[in-house]
Enzyme design. Sequence first.
Site, mmCIF file in Angstrom:
data_model
loop_
_atom_site.group_PDB
_atom_site.id
_atom_site.type_symbol
_atom_site.label_atom_id
_atom_site.label_comp_id
_atom_site.label_asym_id
_atom_site.label_seq_id
_atom_site.Cartn_x
_atom_site.Cartn_y
_atom_site.Cartn_z
ATOM 1 N N THR A 1 0.770 -1.141 0.041
ATOM 2 C CA THR A 1 -0.062 0.053 0.107
ATOM 3 C C THR A 1 0.861 1.235 0.123
ATOM 4 O OG1 THR A 1 -1.684 -1.141 1.178
ATOM 5 C CG2 THR A 1 -1.953 1.110 1.296
ATOM 6 N N GLU B 1 10.590 26.310 -1.714
ATOM 7 C CA GLU B 1 12.045 26.585 -1.564
ATOM 8 C C GLU B 1 12.824 25.231 -1.317
ATOM 9 O OE1 GLU B 1 13.194 29.308 1.378
ATOM 10 O OE2 GLU B 1 11.819 31.014 0.448
#
Length: 616
Positions: free
Chosen positions: A151, A260
């Site tokens: 998963t 950033e």
Amino acid sequence: MGREIISLFTGQCGVQIGHGVWEALSSESGITATGELPSRDTLLPELCYNACEHGSAFFSQSAADVWTPRTMFIDLEPSVIDEVRTGTYKDLFHPDDLVTSTEDAAAIFSRGYLSHGHLIIQNVRERFEHLIEECDNCQGIMLSHSLGGGTGSGLTALILEELMEDYGKMTKVNTSIVPSPRFASYNVEPYNSLLGIHFTMATACVNFVWDNESLYRLCDELLDIKDPTYSSVNRIVAQTYNGLTASMRYGGALSGSLNEYQTNLVPFPRMNYPTTTYAPITSQAKRDHEKHSVVNMTKDLFSKRSRMVTCDLEQGLHMACILSYRGRQVNGSDVYSTLAKLKASKKIKFVDWCPTGLKVSICNEAPIHMSHSSLPRTDMTAMLLSNNTSIAKLFQRELLKFQHLYSRRAFVYWYVGEGMDEGDFKDASENIDCLVSDYSEGHGTAVPDMLILTDEEPAIPRQATGIVSGVVPLQLEEREKDDEGEGEEGEEEEYLPHEELYTADDDDVVGLTKEGEGEEDFLPLEEHYSPDDDNAVLLTMELMADFVGDEEIQDTTGEEEEADHEINPTEDKHCYEVIPPRSDTNEYEGTHEEEIIEEVEEHIDRKVKIQMTENW
């Protein structure tokens, strides 16, 4: 101005990490387990009115003044999320944000990515769109999962692909737990990890990596926890997760954003796997005897003991770094003076094409200590985010594990049975091999690349075989073929010209084919032969007759050779021994044999070209 962040936690590992993350985030924001915000009089002194001022990045406020996390917990089976539904923080989360199905992925990537994942992806997408609509200016998405499970690897890859269609330009930061070097939870972890990296490499902007072995080492060596649990490990990851987002939630001299991270840590699109280190990590007993300063914390960040992934950062080169500090006592001048001293001492090594790849982020808000946390109370913390070339060792290690399994096609039928194409395994292997090459080029050194996987044989490092790129290797064993089992009639054999059957490297065996009727200078691939003695050179009688006299050629087919000159006889009666074994210095004794070999090779090239021209 809102700069919201939506976080997604997938799989068992991701949900457990998410529980620890929101436990810490709600404590820092002053929000209770029921989502309520107490009055100022009841708040602790170190807690500012964080929820009202800075909590909107991760929390949304309802009309009833209830603060709800901007998050989703996603898993294919409900047992792990049921613990959240019935746990302490059951009233904190919106019930629709806890998305589950009825059957798990059984640690198979293709079940999460294809068959079972498509049964839940529509619900995930609708709920995510609702979270986006509640944001004024969403700056990005953060995902947490494990690459070892079905998963965590498969469903996360599917979710990222779905998000790329409508939110392709939005920054997506992925935090992953990679398999440990020496132990694994599943036998198929190498498959899941490589396929997960392969499918998320282009869809995630930044991929931060940890591994459980390093996290357990931190608990044992630095925190003095002899029997660490998942909760102990998850709280370390949660504290690091909070450090990633601290400058976005609170103000400071040098703040940051998710965008950033991408612009400062990723020099090239594919090389987006930075590592993280956190300081200080020390036990409660040692805390009172140590001084936590900017200098000490910065040195700890670049030391081996603080690393959260198994790779030696000192052997690699930093391509880009972000140093994030938290605390009211952190001074910008102290930070820059410390970094200047470290650079002068050459303890921080950068690539030559980016010698100043450092960004500093300072958050003025001190971290909040949690009573049940194994980390000590401190007034300041620091974290290093570094894109280092040594991460290539991690990918090489996982690629080697992958090859050991795939060479036998072990467990592949489970993946193919869930609708996956076997060609995806080869694509993943090639992609990770290219990623290792990209990091090696960034370092400026050549990392041994891997042979491409084929249906007939597994990929093995070229360095281990001594094979030169573009050259077909000789078979290590002679294959005997019975006359009755030589293939069906009408089946064409594959032939290669002389010049592709040998190399001129001193360490390789030079093999030539015999001339016969029809295809004179060609030999089927299945009939390659080489003697057990790698230092012997086999030549044919017809080729040698032009250079040496008959008295210099000694027939070895019917006579017994001496021990120093003995080679295993082959079934070909035209094989003759003309050169003695090489010495330990890998040089021929004398120069007469070298001249003969050079002339023979030139003669072979001429004959091959003539024969190939005639055949064409």
